[in-house]
Design a protein around this motif. Sequence first.
Motif, PDB file in Angstrom:
ATOM      1  N   ILE A  54      14.628  11.908  32.616  1.00 57.74           N
ATOM      2  CA  ILE A  54      14.591  10.655  33.383  1.00 57.74           C
ATOM      3  C   ILE A  54      13.215  10.412  33.999  1.00 57.74           C
ATOM      4  N   SER A  55      12.328  11.395  33.937  1.00 57.58           N
ATOM      5  CA  SER A  55      10.914  11.146  34.210  1.00 57.58           C
ATOM      6  C   SER A  55      10.288  10.614  32.927  1.00 57.58           C
ATOM      7  N   GLU A  56       9.069  10.112  33.032  1.00 56.74           N
ATOM      8  CA  GLU A  56       8.418   9.554  31.845  1.00 56.74           C
ATOM      9  C   GLU A  56       8.303  10.586  30.726  1.00 56.74           C
ATOM     10  N   ARG A  57       8.046  11.840  31.109  1.00 57.04           N
ATOM     11  CA  ARG A  57       7.967  12.943  30.159  1.00 57.04           C
ATOM     12  C   ARG A  57       8.699  14.146  30.740  1.00 57.04           C
ATOM     13  N   PHE A  58       9.281  14.928  29.870  1.00 58.83           N
ATOM     14  CA  PHE A  58       9.930  16.174  30.281  1.00 58.83           C
ATOM     15  C   PHE A  58       9.575  17.221  29.236  1.00 58.83           C
ATOM     16  N   GLU A  59       8.972  18.326  29.672  1.00 58.38           N
ATOM     17  CA  GLU A  59       8.536  19.359  28.741  1.00 58.38           C
ATOM     18  C   GLU A  59       9.470  20.564  28.802  1.00 58.38           C
ATOM     19  N   ALA A  60       9.705  21.157  27.637  1.00 62.55           N
ATOM     20  CA  ALA A  60      10.599  22.308  27.550  1.00 62.55           C
ATOM     21  C   ALA A  60      10.196  23.176  26.366  1.00 62.55           C
ATOM     22  N   LEU A  61      10.553  24.435  26.430  1.00 63.05           N
ATOM     23  CA  LEU A  61      10.559  25.333  25.289  1.00 63.05           C
ATOM     24  C   LEU A  61      12.000  25.441  24.836  1.00 63.05           C
ATOM     25  N   ALA A  62      12.258  25.243  23.543  1.00 62.14           N
ATOM     26  CA  ALA A  62      13.657  25.239  23.085  1.00 62.14           C
ATOM     27  C   ALA A  62      13.734  25.643  21.623  1.00 62.14           C
ATOM     28  N   LEU A  93      10.027  15.578  25.715  1.00 63.91           N
ATOM     29  CA  LEU A  93      10.996  14.491  25.700  1.00 63.91           C
ATOM     30  C   LEU A  93      10.405  13.294  26.423  1.00 63.91           C
ATOM     31  N   MET A  94      10.569  12.118  25.860  1.00 60.34           N
ATOM     32  CA  MET A  94      10.257  10.902  26.582  1.00 60.34           C
ATOM     33  C   MET A  94      11.513  10.447  27.324  1.00 60.34           C
ATOM     34  N   ARG A  95      11.335   9.567  28.306  1.00 62.28           N
ATOM     35  CA  ARG A  95      12.469   9.140  29.119  1.00 62.28           C
ATOM     36  C   ARG A  95      13.632   8.669  28.229  1.00 62.28           C
ATOM     37  N   GLY A  96      14.823   9.216  28.491  1.00 66.03           N
ATOM     38  CA  GLY A  96      16.010   8.855  27.730  1.00 66.03           C
ATOM     39  C   GLY A  96      16.310   9.764  26.559  1.00 66.03           C
ATOM     40  N   GLU A  97      15.386  10.658  26.195  1.00 69.52           N
ATOM     41  CA  GLU A  97      15.623  11.601  25.107  1.00 69.52           C
ATOM     42  C   GLU A  97      16.269  12.873  25.631  1.00 69.52           C
ATOM     43  N   ALA A  98      16.964  13.594  24.744  1.00 70.42           N
ATOM     44  CA  ALA A  98      17.799  14.711  25.192  1.00 70.42           C
ATOM     45  C   ALA A  98      17.652  15.936  24.318  1.00 70.42           C
ATOM     46  N   LEU A  99      17.849  17.097  24.946  1.00 64.49           N
ATOM     47  CA  LEU A  99      18.002  18.384  24.280  1.00 64.49           C
ATOM     48  C   LEU A  99      19.414  18.875  24.504  1.00 64.49           C
ATOM     49  N   PHE A 100      20.017  19.463  23.460  1.00 65.24           N
ATOM     50  CA  PHE A 100      21.287  20.166  23.620  1.00 65.24           C
ATOM     51  C   PHE A 100      21.057  21.616  23.237  1.00 65.24           C
ATOM     52  N   VAL A 101      21.382  22.534  24.156  1.00 60.43           N
ATOM     53  CA  VAL A 101      21.145  23.954  23.935  1.00 60.43           C
ATOM     54  C   VAL A 101      22.489  24.666  23.795  1.00 60.43           C
ATOM     55  N   PRO A 102      22.881  25.027  22.578  1.00 54.42           N
ATOM     56  CA  PRO A 102      24.139  25.748  22.387  1.00 54.42           C
ATOM     57  C   PRO A 102      23.974  27.232  22.671  1.00 54.42           C
ATOM     58  N   ALA A 103      25.043  27.978  22.515  1.00 53.94           N
ATOM     59  CA  ALA A 103      25.036  29.415  22.790  1.00 53.94           C
ATOM     60  C   ALA A 103      23.960  30.116  21.965  1.00 53.94           C
ATOM     61  N   GLY A 104      23.276  31.060  22.617  1.00 54.23           N
ATOM     62  CA  GLY A 104      22.348  31.930  21.920  1.00 54.23           C
ATOM     63  C   GLY A 104      20.950  31.401  21.722  1.00 54.23           C
ATOM     64  N   VAL A 105      20.693  30.137  22.023  1.00 53.66           N
ATOM     65  CA  VAL A 105      19.379  29.531  21.761  1.00 53.66           C
ATOM     66  C   VAL A 105      18.453  29.760  22.953  1.00 53.66           C
ATOM     67  N   LEU A 106      17.295  30.358  22.693  1.00 53.49           N
ATOM     68  CA  LEU A 106      16.310  30.572  23.747  1.00 53.49           C
ATOM     69  C   LEU A 106      15.756  29.239  24.232  1.00 53.49           C
ATOM     70  N   HIS A 107      15.568  29.130  25.546  1.00 49.20           N
ATOM     71  CA  HIS A 107      14.991  27.903  26.091  1.00 49.20           C
ATOM     72  C   HIS A 107      14.414  28.174  27.471  1.00 49.20           C
ATOM     73  N   ALA A 108      13.528  27.301  27.896  1.00 52.61           N
ATOM     74  CA  ALA A 108      12.966  27.338  29.245  1.00 52.61           C
ATOM     75  C   ALA A 108      12.438  25.947  29.549  1.00 52.61           C
ATOM     76  N   TYR A 109      12.967  25.310  30.587  1.00 54.61           N
ATOM     77  CA  TYR A 109      12.442  24.008  30.991  1.00 54.61           C
ATOM     78  C   TYR A 109      11.105  24.226  31.690  1.00 54.61           C
ATOM     79  N   VAL A 110      10.161  23.342  31.427  1.00 50.79           N
ATOM     80  CA  VAL A 110       8.780  23.563  31.855  1.00 50.79           C
ATOM     81  C   VAL A 110       8.360  22.609  32.966  1.00 50.79           C
ATOM     82  N   ALA A 111       8.552  21.303  32.769  1.00 54.45           N
ATOM     83  CA  ALA A 111       8.093  20.340  33.776  1.00 54.45           C
ATOM     84  C   ALA A 111       8.793  19.014  33.571  1.00 54.45           C
ATOM     85  N   GLY A 112       9.172  18.379  34.688  1.00 55.96           N
ATOM     86  CA  GLY A 112       9.754  17.044  34.620  1.00 55.96           C
ATOM     87  C   GLY A 112      11.092  16.962  35.324  1.00 55.96           C
TER      88      GLY A 112
END
Length: 389
Positions: free
Chosen positions: A131-139, A238-257
């Motif tokens: 919901i911010s202009e940009r959202f950064e993640a490792l996924a 991610l740009m505003r309105g875009e989404a990540l879905f993280v199912p079981a077992g998937v490495l991830h780390a939200y970074v900024a936003g």
Amino acid sequence: MLTRISNSPRDYAWGSRTLIAELEGRRPSGAPEAEVWFGDHPGSPALVEDGSGRTLDTWLAEESAALGVPARLPYLLKLLAAGAPLSIQAHPSKAQAEAGFAREEAAGVPRDAAERNYRDDNHKPELIVAISERFEALAGLRELDATRRLVQALGDGPGTRALRAHLEGADATATLREAIAWLLGPASSEDVVDVIAAIDGARSEEFAAELALARSLAKAHPRDPGVVVALLMNLVTLMRGEALFVPAGVLHAYVAGLGVELMAASDNVLRGGLTPKHVDAAELLSVLDATPSGAPLLAPREVAPGVQLFDAGVPDFALAAVTVDTGTAELDLSGIALAVAVGGIVEVTGASGERVTLQPGQALVASAVESPLRLAGAGRAFVAMPGRP
């Protein structure tokens, strides 16, 4: 039944000092504000603003029979504001959670112990929408050939040679699993330090953003093998309105936003670095899905004018994004729902005629008998509800 709920931000160290305050239109508190929980999770249940002083968990338990609502929500809705990267982590499947919880219960590990891995017996798939202009993640784990190119940019020190050797296998999934096991094990400690040192001087046009993030991670977490694990992961913007879905077992780390996060009601986290908290490498590897792939993006589908549904196909939750601009949008509910406004002014009316007006950061709970919800005004809101069985 349509009732406003509220909560205070949780002050985790990685939280942003400005994003939630800006959304709510108030002065920053001066402390990190990481998450606002809208749900009945006992870690931070929302307050029901009906004058009773009850939290949502107590309210649901006491009113479930009379109102025809469940005594527990199957999901937890949050605002998440990352000012610094969260830990690298993965979550168990339902079967893995049940087995792990039973094992730690039998061993007598206190549920609040720092070394506890399974605090409940539920899985924890999760969805986040920017919901911010940009959202950064490792996924997720990057395709192996691309990761080999990135590692080549690190030069030819002893640590990078060792890392390249661990990435030479023909089976990409097995190779990545073994490389992560090596990085998180004691045998790699000197090589990890060498790789982290090599990041500072590495240059690559293809992986400039990944190396820039790795340098910032190395400053915040010197000698942490998670810095090198992050080099194996997809960096996603991610740009505003875009989404990540993280199912079981998937490495991830939200970074900024700033994002709206929705997850199954669980507190099970297996960490793999970038944190002072407990890291159980063996347990993480037991739940890890090391299959390389692109970023796990989730596209919504339009289910009504102004209504887009993020449906990951899990029974615990689905998330509707509703945009209104002078008109009215209608949303059919699949069960008890939570709504949070993220822009403008949104007026929510239930089938009973009850009406609640939400400003950004404000939320409500709605029982299924209020379906369809009608949203009007000029703004944007997200509505969480149970998913498909």
